[in-house]
Structure formats: C-alpha cells, structure tokens
Design an enzyme around this catalytic site. Structure first.
Site, PDB file in Angstrom:
ATOM      1  N   SER A   1      -0.136  -7.364   7.580  1.00  0.00           N
ATOM      2  CA  SER A   1      -1.292  -7.787   8.360  1.00  0.00           C
ATOM      3  C   SER A   1      -0.880  -8.450   9.668  1.00  0.00           C
ATOM      4  CB  SER A   1      -2.142  -8.771   7.548  1.00  0.00           C
ATOM      5  OG  SER A   1      -1.480 -10.007   7.412  1.00  0.00           O
TER       6      SER A   1
ATOM      7  N   GLU B   1       4.962  -3.562  12.222  1.00  0.00           N
ATOM      8  CA  GLU B   1       3.780  -2.708  12.255  1.00  0.00           C
ATOM      9  C   GLU B   1       2.673  -3.458  11.553  1.00  0.00           C
ATOM     10  OE1 GLU B   1       1.858   0.827   9.933  1.00  0.00           O
ATOM     11  OE2 GLU B   1       3.809   1.466  10.713  1.00  0.00           O
ATOM     12  N   LEU B   2       1.559  -3.682  12.263  1.00  0.00           N
ATOM     13  CA  LEU B   2       0.516  -4.566  11.778  1.00  0.00           C
ATOM     14  C   LEU B   2      -0.801  -3.806  11.569  1.00  0.00           C
ATOM     15  CD1 LEU B   2       1.505  -7.549  14.103  1.00  0.00           C
ATOM     16  CD2 LEU B   2       2.289  -7.072  11.775  1.00  0.00           C
TER      17      LEU B   2
ATOM     18  N   LYS C   1      12.174  -7.644   0.522  1.00  0.00           N
ATOM     19  CA  LYS C   1      11.104  -8.238  -0.275  1.00  0.00           C
ATOM     20  C   LYS C   1       9.918  -7.285  -0.313  1.00  0.00           C
ATOM     21  CE  LYS C   1       7.640 -11.752  -0.771  1.00  0.00           C
ATOM     22  NZ  LYS C   1       6.710 -10.644  -1.127  1.00  0.00           N
ATOM     23  N   PRO C   2       9.774  -6.525  -1.399  1.00  0.00           N
ATOM     24  CA  PRO C   2       8.556  -5.741  -1.577  1.00  0.00           C
ATOM     25  C   PRO C   2       7.453  -6.642  -2.121  1.00  0.00           C
ATOM     26  CG  PRO C   2      10.016  -5.395  -3.431  1.00  0.00           C
ATOM     27  CD  PRO C   2      10.731  -6.344  -2.504  1.00  0.00           C
ATOM     28  N   ASP C   3       6.221  -6.170  -2.067  1.00  0.00           N
ATOM     29  CA  ASP C   3       5.145  -6.897  -2.722  1.00  0.00           C
ATOM     30  C   ASP C   3       5.394  -6.887  -4.227  1.00  0.00           C
ATOM     31  OD1 ASP C   3       2.281  -6.962  -4.099  1.00  0.00           O
ATOM     32  OD2 ASP C   3       2.089  -7.870  -2.122  1.00  0.00           O
TER      33      ASP C   3
ATOM     34  N   ASN D   1       0.806  -1.223   0.000  1.00  0.00           N
ATOM     35  CA  ASN D   1       0.000   0.000   0.000  1.00  0.00           C
ATOM     36  C   ASN D   1       0.839   1.274   0.000  1.00  0.00           C
ATOM     37  OD1 ASN D   1       0.767  -0.775   2.665  1.00  0.00           O
ATOM     38  ND2 ASN D   1      -0.776   0.609   3.524  1.00  0.00           N
TER      39      ASN D   1
END
Length: 521
Positions: free
Chosen positions: A237, A258-259, A185-187, A162
């Site tokens: 998440s 951070e979730l 590791k990015p999305d 995001n």
C-alpha cells in the site's frame, strides 16, 4: 442457503513441516493461518522475532560475501534450472497458491508463469547486464573509463499477500543474480508459496543462507528488517510505502516500491464490443480484483456505451465462482475478512448514495466465507469512497464520456498512476492516447498483462503509485552500486612542460571544437 464447497485437496502435514522449517524463528511463538475458501485452519507456522531478524542478517552477510565472489554465470545456474523444475511440479505449487490465497486456479497460473518466465529472462541476461563496461573518457585514448557493478549487500524484500509467489520470487531472483543476499518478509497469511520456492531453489543449488525468510507482525519484525538493510524493495500500500520511506531516509538507503492504484480503462468509440467486453472481465476481476494493476474505473464512449455495457454486464453476471482446484472457476475468494469488509463498505455506501448496481453487489457466503460477487456500478459520484479510493476487490465503476480530452483529464485526476488500459481498433490512435495518461504502464486492447509480462520493459508507477521499477534492465541493476574507475594515460590533466596555463586553456578550448567537429563528443 447452500453450504460452501470444500476443496477436494489440502496440503499435507509433511509438506507444511518441510516448508515451515525454512522460516528463521526460534519456535517459541506460533500462529495459525486460515484457508480463505473455508476459513478453517490451513497451517501452523513459527513466528519470527526481532532477534530472529538480526540472526538472519548475520547469516546473510556471511553467505553474501561468498555468493558475490562467484562469477555471474555460476550464480544464474540454479535459476536456469528453475523453469523446468516449476513445470514438473506445476500442480503442487498451484494448489499451494490457491489454498493460501483463495484465488481461482487460472489466476494462480499467472503467478506460476510470471516466476518461470521472469526468472528465466534475467538468468539469460544477467551476465551481460552486470559485466564491466568501457565508457567514453574525457579525452579519447588518454582517459580510459570502466563502469563496474557491485551488489548492494543484503536486500530487505517485503512482498504482498495478493500475489505472494510472483511478487516475491520474481523480484528476489534478480537481486540474488546481482550478487546480493535477501531477507524476505512475505505476508504471514500467504508465506507458504514463498517457502515452497525457497525449498525448491535450495534443492536446485542455491546456497540456503543467501535467501532467508522471516514471518511475523510488522510491529515486531519491521524495524529491524528495514534498519539493517542495504536496500529495500517493497510492494504494498501507499500508506505503508510512505512509512518505510521515512524509516530508511535518515540512513540514505536506496529503495524501490510498487504501491497502490486506481486504474482506468478507456473504451473508445471504435472498440470491438465483443472483444472488449470479454477482456474487461479479466481486467477487472482477476484475483477477485485484488491486483494493484487491475481496473477499478471504466470510461466508455457515449457512441458505444449502450452496446458495450449490456454485453459486459452479461459476461460479468455469467461468471462462475468457486473453490475448485481446477481451471473451471473464473473467480475465487477474497483473501481476508478485512478485504470483504472494505468491498462491502464501498459498495453499500455507493448504493445508499445513489449508485446503480448493474451486476453483483453482494457477498456470497454460500460459496465461501469471503466470496463477493463481481460487481459493476453506474452513477458513481466523486463524493463516494469508491470513486477515488482503491477498493482492491471485485468492483468496477463505469462512466460515460464524450471526447478524448475529457476522458484523459478524468483518468489522470487521481493521486495514483500505476496502470491503465485503452481499447480501440486503431492501435496508433490508442498509442497516442496512452502517451497522455499519467501511468507507468498502459496496455492497448489488454487490461494489464501485455505490459506486466513484457520483462524487457520496466514496470512501475507514477505519482503515489511507486518509486523505481521492476523488470527491464533497471529491475536488476537497481540492486547494484555502480562504480566508475578512470585511468589517465600519456598526459596529465594540467599544462605539460613549460606550457603556460593561458596556452593550455587555448589548446583545450581548440580541442573542444575539434572533438565536436569530428563527432568524438
């Protein structure tokens, strides 16, 4: 129905080829990512395998030793150059961010500013934060103590889709300044902005192998990424965070996370209606609500409810949505079909079970395939999924409250505790209420940016919203191992000469009283 508007610019084949060359992958497997504005192909990428991850670690460990041996003032130089370089190439990176995420340009600008300012903050302070420090010894003048910071080694950093530019680079920068190497590791969907800044940093003097990027399915690359790390930094998440915790726990490897969040906004009875209604739009609908710290629950005092809600709804209804690569649209697209599905499911279920749609409430395929209107719901009850579960989309539920004790209890009645917002003309009153909210950051008369962008202060979550902090001193020092070196001078920590232990015990006990009286201890 009107056809979706295609953005006026796209990414050149030459740019994509240059960026994807930085992915650690043998090239055997490839994947194509779509442009959220159109769902048409945006770029084809090589995909990393588990073997590629091991190769990245091998290179990183060798590069890290030389990198850590450099003085801190040398390690920060590429990052000091970065701010100017970013400003010079602002339009290019804003295009990349928009085209891979689908967000509005004004929200891509937030990512740009975050990377520029956060990296500059640490580049100015890293040498001071990392320098060895003298600490008070057991016996003044006799015991001399030094605290030394060592890098962890190779950090695994998993960044979310995001805010891929911001939540990759702004965390990687302090890890690198601390002397670590990073396997990032990015999305896969949103890796181009990470590759873009890696490409830029190498041009600015960063040794290439100290920051390496792997791209691929977590089922393939996740385990070797976690299993070989000396420290893990994760944003994503709560479900994924728990899984990573279980994986690293047996090795006793440190981590920060951070979730998720289900963040409340409290509008007190003395709030400025115009200012608050305008600020609430940004608090709720930045990046189409795909922001861990955005507002999903809004509590408005009954004395101001009937004036505030119509003004807020008017502002929301008048928001401009679009695919423009300009600053005109106020909200962009959701990034994935799956995100659109979650938003639609939450809203549809709530409406079916009695919630009232005050604004929005439907998808907008006429603008783009994954657009959803900014939505305000009233009459949301606790049995609806939207009430307690993170929607992560452009939806806010609005509630009326009577007294502060009631609203604090309701705001805290969640497993999450990431961010909160309080609006009032009396800042002292706002601060007092904020201190009672169980959240890592609380903003007064702002939705999220005031706390998040204050880089000298820590940012993170309570409860199921995270472990550890980014920003502040901890945002850099968490990437280090601290070592204490103590030397003893003039006398040993045992009875001198022929002094008995009884006498020695009396002398030491008297020393305790003297040190207290002289405030030495």
């Amino acid at each position: 129905m009107a056809s979706p508007k295609v953005p006026e610019r796209t990414l050149s084949a030459a740019l994509i080829e240059r960026l994807t060359s930085h992915i650690v992958a043998d090239g055997a497997d490839k994947t194509t990512i779509p442009a959220p504005f159109t769902a048409e192909p945006l770029a084809t990428l090589p995909v990393s395998s588990s073997k590629d991850v091991l190769t990245a670690y091998e290179r990183a460990r060798e590069a890290q030793r030389a990198w850590a041996a450099l003085p801190v003032r040398e390690r920060v130089k590429p990052f000091l150059r970065l701010a100017d370089a970013l400003v010079e190439r602002r339009e290019e990176i804003l295009d990349v961010i928009q085209l891979e995420t689908g967000k509005a340009r004004r929200h891509a600008l937030e990512e740009f500013l975050d990377v520029a300012l956060c990296t500059l903050h640490y580049a100015r302070r890293a040498e001071k934060l990392l320098k060895s420090r003298r600490r008070q010894g057991m016996m003044p003048g006799v015991t001399r103590v030094q605290e030394i910071r060592h890098p962890k080694g190779v950090v695994a950093l998993i960044a979310p889709w995001n805010y891929p530019f911001s939540l990759g680079a702004s965390d990687i920068a302090p890890a690198l300044m601390a002397g670590n190497a990073v396997i990032h590791k990015p999305d896969t969907q949103t890796c181009l902005s990470s590759l873009w800044i890696l490409d830029l940093m190498v041009a600015l003097g960063l040794p290439k192998d100290v920051w390496q990027i792997v791209v691929g399915d977590p089922a393939e690359v996740g385990d070797p990424l976690i299993d070989n790390a000396d420290y893990v930094s994760f944003t994503g998440s709560t479900r994924a965070g728990r899984a990573i915790t279980e994986r690293v726990a047996p090795r006793l490897v440190g981590y920060s996370m951070e979730l998720g969040g289900k963040n409340p906004m409290i509008v007190l009875d003395d709030a400025d209606v115009e200012r608050t209604a305008k600020g609430a739009v940004r608090a709720c609908f930045t990046n189409a609500g795909q922001l861990c710290i955005s507002i999903e629950r809004m509590y408005v005092h009954e004395d101001i409810y009937d004036r505030f809600v119509p003004k807020f709804v008017e502002n929301v209804t008048n928001m401009k949505l679009g695919t423009d690569l300009s600053f005109e649209p106020e909200m962009g697209s959701l990034t994935f079909q799956r995100q659109l599905d979650v938003v639609s499911k939450h809203v549809d279920q709530a409406v079916k079970e009695g919630a009232t749609v005050l604004a929005g409430g439907k998808a907008r395929p006429d603008i783009g395939p994954w657009f959803y209107e900014p939505t305000v719901l009233a009459d949301v009850t606790t049995d609806m999924d939207l009430c307690a579960n993170e929607t992560f989309g452009p939806v806010v539920a609005i509630y009326k409250f009577r007294d502060e004790n009631e609203v604090v209890a309701t705001a805290n009645d969640t497993e999450y505790g990431l961010n909160a917002s309080v609006w009032t003309k009396n800042v002292a009153r706002g601060r007092a209420l904020a201190a009672r909210i169980q959240a890592g950051t609380v903003n007064i008369n702002d939705g999220y940016g005031a706390a998040f962008a204050s880089y000298d202060a820590p940012m993170g979550g309570f409860k199921q919203s995270g472990v550890g902090r980014r920003h502040g001193a901890e945002g850099l020092l968490k990437f280090t191992e601290v070592q204490t070196i103590a030397s003893q001078h003039f006398m040993d920590l045992e009875p001198p000469g022929n002094v008995s232990f009884d006498k020695f015990a009396d002398l030491m006990s008297t020393g305790v009283k003297v040190m207290k009286r002289l405030r030495i201890k």
